[in-house]
Design a protein around this motif. Structure first.
Motif, PDB file in Angstrom:
ATOM      1  N   LEU A 135     -10.931   2.379  -9.270  1.00 46.12           N
ATOM      2  CA  LEU A 135     -10.393   2.789  -8.039  1.00 46.12           C
ATOM      3  C   LEU A 135     -10.764   3.891  -7.349  1.00 46.12           C
ATOM      4  N   ARG A 136     -10.904   3.931  -6.063  1.00 44.81           N
ATOM      5  CA  ARG A 136     -11.322   5.124  -5.375  1.00 44.81           C
ATOM      6  C   ARG A 136     -10.524   5.469  -4.404  1.00 44.81           C
ATOM      7  N   TRP A 137     -10.190   6.739  -4.241  1.00 42.66           N
ATOM      8  CA  TRP A 137      -9.076   7.192  -3.194  1.00 42.66           C
ATOM      9  C   TRP A 137     -10.148   7.416  -1.851  1.00 42.66           C
TER      10      TRP A 137
ATOM     11  N   SER B  86       0.884  -1.173  -0.076  1.00 42.06           N
ATOM     12  CA  SER B  86      -0.260   0.157  -0.067  1.00 42.06           C
ATOM     13  C   SER B  86       0.791   1.121   0.082  1.00 42.06           C
ATOM     14  N   CYS B  87       0.090   2.366   0.305  1.00 45.16           N
ATOM     15  CA  CYS B  87       0.809   3.717   0.325  1.00 45.16           C
ATOM     16  C   CYS B  87       1.160   4.136  -0.972  1.00 45.16           C
ATOM     17  N   PHE B  88       0.270   4.455  -2.003  1.00 42.18           N
ATOM     18  CA  PHE B  88       0.414   4.682  -3.401  1.00 42.18           C
ATOM     19  C   PHE B  88       0.245   6.387  -3.440  1.00 42.18           C
ATOM     20  N   ALA B  89       0.864   6.848  -4.566  1.00 43.67           N
ATOM     21  CA  ALA B  89       0.857   8.420  -4.607  1.00 43.67           C
ATOM     22  C   ALA B  89      -0.658   8.802  -4.905  1.00 43.67           C
ATOM     23  N   HIS B  90      -1.114   9.904  -4.738  1.00 45.22           N
ATOM     24  CA  HIS B  90      -2.504  10.382  -4.921  1.00 45.22           C
ATOM     25  C   HIS B  90      -2.444  11.144  -6.451  1.00 45.22           C
ATOM     26  N   THR B  91      -1.983  10.273  -7.462  1.00 45.41           N
ATOM     27  CA  THR B  91      -1.802  10.611  -8.662  1.00 45.41           C
ATOM     28  C   THR B  91      -2.153   9.542  -9.704  1.00 45.41           C
ATOM     29  N   PRO B  92      -2.297   9.939 -11.140  1.00 40.60           N
ATOM     30  CA  PRO B  92      -2.723   8.964 -12.125  1.00 40.60           C
ATOM     31  C   PRO B  92      -1.949   7.750 -11.997  1.00 40.60           C
TER      32      PRO B  92
ATOM     33  N   TRP C  63      -5.383   4.550  -2.418  1.00 45.39           N
ATOM     34  CA  TRP C  63      -6.247   3.781  -3.394  1.00 45.39           C
ATOM     35  C   TRP C  63      -6.831   2.694  -3.077  1.00 45.39           C
ATOM     36  N   LYS C  64      -8.029   2.229  -3.118  1.00 46.66           N
ATOM     37  CA  LYS C  64      -8.828   1.150  -3.185  1.00 46.66           C
ATOM     38  C   LYS C  64      -9.601   0.609  -4.401  1.00 46.66           C
ATOM     39  N   LEU C  65      -9.679  -0.535  -4.534  1.00 50.48           N
ATOM     40  CA  LEU C  65     -10.249  -1.266  -5.416  1.00 50.48           C
ATOM     41  C   LEU C  65     -11.585  -1.127  -5.516  1.00 50.48           C
ATOM     42  N   ALA C  66     -12.586  -0.695  -6.448  1.00 45.38           N
ATOM     43  CA  ALA C  66     -13.750  -0.262  -6.434  1.00 45.38           C
ATOM     44  C   ALA C  66     -14.484  -1.459  -7.368  1.00 45.38           C
TER      45      ALA C  66
ATOM     46  N   LYS D  28     -11.433   9.215  -7.854  1.00 45.47           N
ATOM     47  CA  LYS D  28     -11.631   8.066  -8.653  1.00 45.47           C
ATOM     48  C   LYS D  28     -10.573   7.872  -9.999  1.00 45.47           C
ATOM     49  N   SER D  29     -10.371   6.755 -10.241  1.00 47.53           N
ATOM     50  CA  SER D  29      -9.395   6.705 -11.528  1.00 47.53           C
ATOM     51  C   SER D  29      -9.890   5.042 -12.238  1.00 47.53           C
ATOM     52  N   THR D  30     -10.051   5.274 -13.248  1.00 52.32           N
ATOM     53  CA  THR D  30     -10.199   4.025 -14.219  1.00 52.32           C
ATOM     54  C   THR D  30      -8.974   3.415 -15.018  1.00 52.32           C
ATOM     55  N   VAL D  31      -8.524   2.346 -14.796  1.00 50.54           N
ATOM     56  CA  VAL D  31      -7.079   2.018 -15.358  1.00 50.54           C
ATOM     57  C   VAL D  31      -7.383   0.975 -16.356  1.00 50.54           C
ATOM     58  N   MET D  32      -6.964   1.008 -17.530  1.00 46.79           N
ATOM     59  CA  MET D  32      -7.310  -0.205 -18.529  1.00 46.79           C
ATOM     60  C   MET D  32      -5.786  -1.004 -18.567  1.00 46.79           C
ATOM     61  N   PHE D  33      -5.773  -2.222 -18.559  1.00 49.65           N
ATOM     62  CA  PHE D  33      -4.618  -3.155 -18.637  1.00 49.65           C
ATOM     63  C   PHE D  33      -4.703  -3.805 -20.127  1.00 49.65           C
ATOM     64  N   VAL D  34      -3.596  -4.016 -20.526  1.00 46.47           N
ATOM     65  CA  VAL D  34      -3.197  -4.668 -21.658  1.00 46.47           C
ATOM     66  C   VAL D  34      -2.393  -5.923 -20.951  1.00 46.47           C
TER      67      VAL D  34
END
Length: 150
Positions: free
Chosen positions: A115-117, A18-24, A122-125, A93-99
């Motif tokens: 994810l939501r802050w 844990s402990c992720f930056a509050h960034t994209p 960041w936590k998985l939603a 909130k962030s939405t990340v697409m993986f390939v």
């Protein structure tokens, strides 16, 4: 699993990284870490500490409890994260697409996570039905994605 001294994870407590930056980019690292750790022993602690509380988390626990854990050792299957893009981002909130590489197929697929802050990280939603990944599809390669270097 990618890690960064500037965007995280900066804290390693068993299966909970844990402990992720509050960034994209912090949300990208969280998305990779949290979803990957859901497949292994210790997944329940990951869910309890890194998934947004509510119906989605409850449904995720129910479905995950019925599935087995992936082995923690053995040969690589040739699959894995190849890259990512941030579909949307704001401070909450962030939405990340993986390939991802499809094992043994020479193909690629995509999937998105939200994810939501919450509580300073960041936590998985997941969706209300416990679904973690959305927009799953096959793609021809990594063009248009930021790729991970080996």
């Amino acid at each position: 699993m990618p890690v960064s001294k500037t965007v995280g994870p900066l804290t390693f407590d068993g299966p909970v990284w844990s402990c992720f930056a509050h960034t994209p980019m912090g949300s990208v690292m969280a998305a990779h870490t949290i979803t990957d750790h859901l497949s292994f022993p210790g997944w329940r602690e990951v869910v309890d500490r890194q998934v947004v509380p509510g119906a989605g988390r409850d449904a995720l626990v129910a479905s995950r409890a019925a599935a087995g854990d992936r082995p923690t050792s053995g040969e690589a299957d040739g699959g894995g994260y190849a890259g990512f893009t941030v579909l949307s981002y704001d401070k909450e909130k962030s939405t990340v697409m993986f390939v991802v590489r499809v094992p043994g197929k020479g193909a690629y697929g995509t999937a998105s996570v939200t994810l939501r802050w919450l509580d300073g990280d960041w936590k998985l939603a997941p969706d209300a039905d416990g679904t973690v990944y959305s927009g799953v599809s096959q793609v021809s390669g990594t063009k248009g994605f930021v790729t991970w270097e080996a």
